[in-house]
Design a protein around this motif. Structure first.
Motif, PDB file in Angstrom:
ATOM      1  N   GLN A 195      18.961 -75.945 -25.261  1.00 39.19           N
ATOM      2  CA  GLN A 195      19.332 -74.807 -25.828  1.00 39.19           C
ATOM      3  C   GLN A 195      18.816 -73.419 -25.135  1.00 39.19           C
ATOM      4  O   GLN A 195      17.772 -73.308 -25.194  1.00 39.19           O
ATOM      5  CB  GLN A 195      19.619 -74.597 -27.400  1.00 39.19           C
ATOM      6  CG  GLN A 195      20.277 -73.236 -27.900  1.00 39.19           C
ATOM      7  CD  GLN A 195      19.925 -73.435 -29.398  1.00 39.19           C
ATOM      8  OE1 GLN A 195      20.886 -74.307 -30.021  1.00 39.19           O
ATOM      9  NE2 GLN A 195      19.206 -72.900 -29.926  1.00 39.19           N
TER      10      GLN A 195
ATOM     11  N   ARG B 212      18.892 -69.356 -26.189  1.00 33.46           N
ATOM     12  CA  ARG B 212      19.356 -68.378 -27.191  1.00 33.46           C
ATOM     13  C   ARG B 212      19.534 -67.105 -26.646  1.00 33.46           C
ATOM     14  O   ARG B 212      18.289 -66.596 -26.417  1.00 33.46           O
ATOM     15  CB  ARG B 212      18.682 -68.721 -28.442  1.00 33.46           C
ATOM     16  CG  ARG B 212      19.165 -67.492 -29.356  1.00 33.46           C
ATOM     17  CD  ARG B 212      18.816 -67.646 -30.832  1.00 33.46           C
ATOM     18  NE  ARG B 212      19.483 -69.020 -31.682  1.00 33.46           N
ATOM     19  CZ  ARG B 212      19.146 -69.619 -32.684  1.00 33.46           C
ATOM     20  NH1 ARG B 212      18.325 -69.154 -33.398  1.00 33.46           N
ATOM     21  NH2 ARG B 212      19.851 -70.617 -32.908  1.00 33.46           N
TER      22      ARG B 212
ATOM     23  N   ALA C 260      20.216 -62.800 -27.306  1.00 32.47           N
ATOM     24  CA  ALA C 260      20.602 -61.832 -28.170  1.00 32.47           C
ATOM     25  C   ALA C 260      20.286 -60.386 -27.737  1.00 32.47           C
ATOM     26  O   ALA C 260      19.624 -60.468 -26.738  1.00 32.47           O
ATOM     27  CB  ALA C 260      19.476 -62.071 -29.466  1.00 32.47           C
TER      28      ALA C 260
ATOM     29  N   ASP D 242      14.748 -65.701 -33.185  1.00 27.87           N
ATOM     30  CA  ASP D 242      14.357 -67.058 -32.372  1.00 27.87           C
ATOM     31  C   ASP D 242      15.137 -67.120 -31.083  1.00 27.87           C
ATOM     32  O   ASP D 242      15.496 -68.035 -30.561  1.00 27.87           O
ATOM     33  CB  ASP D 242      14.537 -68.204 -33.007  1.00 27.87           C
ATOM     34  CG  ASP D 242      13.795 -69.413 -32.352  1.00 27.87           C
ATOM     35  OD1 ASP D 242      12.745 -69.264 -31.816  1.00 27.87           O
ATOM     36  OD2 ASP D 242      14.184 -70.557 -32.562  1.00 27.87           O
ATOM     37  N   ALA D 243      15.190 -65.900 -30.404  1.00 27.17           N
ATOM     38  CA  ALA D 243      15.815 -65.813 -29.162  1.00 27.17           C
ATOM     39  C   ALA D 243      15.105 -66.199 -27.900  1.00 27.17           C
ATOM     40  O   ALA D 243      13.685 -65.899 -28.029  1.00 27.17           O
ATOM     41  CB  ALA D 243      16.360 -64.341 -28.821  1.00 27.17           C
ATOM     42  N   ASP D 244      15.493 -66.742 -26.914  1.00 27.92           N
ATOM     43  CA  ASP D 244      14.712 -66.953 -25.691  1.00 27.92           C
ATOM     44  C   ASP D 244      14.766 -65.724 -24.721  1.00 27.92           C
ATOM     45  O   ASP D 244      13.823 -65.390 -23.821  1.00 27.92           O
ATOM     46  CB  ASP D 244      15.350 -68.125 -24.896  1.00 27.92           C
ATOM     47  CG  ASP D 244      15.129 -69.348 -25.868  1.00 27.92           C
ATOM     48  OD1 ASP D 244      14.116 -69.816 -26.359  1.00 27.92           O
ATOM     49  OD2 ASP D 244      16.303 -70.094 -26.034  1.00 27.92           O
TER      50      ASP D 244
ATOM     51  N   VAL E 160      23.753 -62.604 -31.640  1.00 32.85           N
ATOM     52  CA  VAL E 160      23.118 -63.987 -30.951  1.00 32.85           C
ATOM     53  C   VAL E 160      24.056 -64.867 -30.716  1.00 32.85           C
ATOM     54  O   VAL E 160      25.023 -65.211 -31.290  1.00 32.85           O
ATOM     55  CB  VAL E 160      22.214 -64.413 -32.319  1.00 32.85           C
ATOM     56  CG1 VAL E 160      21.475 -65.772 -31.744  1.00 32.85           C
ATOM     57  CG2 VAL E 160      21.506 -63.585 -32.939  1.00 32.85           C
TER      58      VAL E 160
ATOM     59  N   ASP F  92      24.046 -68.940 -28.742  1.00 32.21           N
ATOM     60  CA  ASP F  92      23.438 -70.111 -28.011  1.00 32.21           C
ATOM     61  C   ASP F  92      24.282 -70.729 -27.272  1.00 32.21           C
ATOM     62  O   ASP F  92      25.430 -70.668 -27.418  1.00 32.21           O
ATOM     63  CB  ASP F  92      23.502 -71.301 -29.441  1.00 32.21           C
ATOM     64  CG  ASP F  92      22.370 -70.719 -30.405  1.00 32.21           C
ATOM     65  OD1 ASP F  92      21.505 -69.948 -30.160  1.00 32.21           O
ATOM     66  OD2 ASP F  92      22.317 -71.062 -31.795  1.00 32.21           O
TER      67      ASP F  92
END
Length: 261
Positions: free
Chosen positions: A2, A4, A6, A34-36, A257, A259
């Motif tokens: 995954q 993510r 944001a 919890d964003a990438d 956000v 995913d």
């Protein structure tokens, strides 16, 4: 696997509840996402109103993200005294205001594109208790793009915050799209475009990955914050599996956000 994405207009980290900027509160709000890959707008560095903090660095630490960059749009404080940057490293040791881009994935290259402000003061509705129309000086804007090495291969991600002046933000969005088309696909644009969803997709020709109202934070009625993907060039992104616009303890915007998996 995954990824993510944001975007979050920070309002320079200020809480609408008490008007304070608190480093711990900011870090917690970002960590919760919890964003990438995270795009930030209305970001301060070395501003007295935000306790001379580097908000991009605080957010990157909260995400445990090794890659981050702040791009100043102006030297000084919007709404008070400010001036355009004369070059990308201008304003050292002075208060700065702009945008940030943070990534848990390695960055191959960065690119900064600058957008001119409206040359005259523009009427804006005052959101304060007195209301009415005020004449505001628009500030220069900036686009910060990075080519990232993700689990799905290279992705171009860009952050921006466009003008509040109707029509001028449309002009700027077209400039942004032209600039990003010089970078490799797939391409994603994250940010506060100061445009509603339908107009943002119509003007850009890009696909919206998330349709959620984001402003004002308490009872959002309009989507000003967007995550758009370029549908061209035959490099499809992973499918969208979740979308959210959670309320946060800071800002007058909600984060957006998405995913991908």
């Amino acid at each position: 696997m995954q990824v993510r994405l944001a975007t979050f207009n920070l309002l320079h980290g200020r809480s609408p509840h008490d008007g304070l900027v608190d480093e711990t509160r900011l870090a917690a709000a970002v960590a919760t996402l919890d964003a990438d890959i995270l795009a930030l707008q209305e970001v301060d560095r070395d501003q007295s109103r935000s306790n001379h903090l580097d908000l991009t660095a605080i957010a990157a630490s909260a995400m445990d993200a090794p890659e981050h960059r702040f791009a100043a749009a102006v030297v000084g404080t919007p709404g008070e005294r400010f001036r355009p940057l004369t070059h990308d490293d201008d304003g050292h040791g002075e208060p700065l205001y702009g945008i940030g881009l943070i990534s848990r994935y390695p960055v191959r290259t960065w690119q900064v594109t600058r957008l001119a402000p409206v040359p005259v003061r523009s009427p804006v509705l005052d959101p304060g208790p007195r209301g009415g129309i005020i004449m505001l000086r628009d500030e220069p804007r900036v686009v910060l793009a990075a080519i990232l090495d993700t689990p799905y291969g290279p992705i171009t991600a860009a952050a921006t915050h466009l003008s509040f002046v109707p029509g001028w933000n449309i002009r700027q969005l077209r400039q942004v799209i032209r600039a990003l088309r010089t970078l490799p696909p797939p391409r994603i644009l994250l940010g506060d475009l100061n445009l509603p969803a339908g107009l943002a997709t119509l003007v850009s020709g890009w696909r919206s990955l998330a349709r959620r109202p984001t402003y004002p934070a308490r009872q959002p009625r309009v989507q000003l914050d967007h995550i758009l993907a370029d549908p061209r060039d035959g490099h499809p992104l992973p499918a969208v599996t979740a979308v959210d616009a959670p309320i946060a303890t800071i800002s007058d915007h909600r984060p957006l956000v998405v995913d991908l998996a």
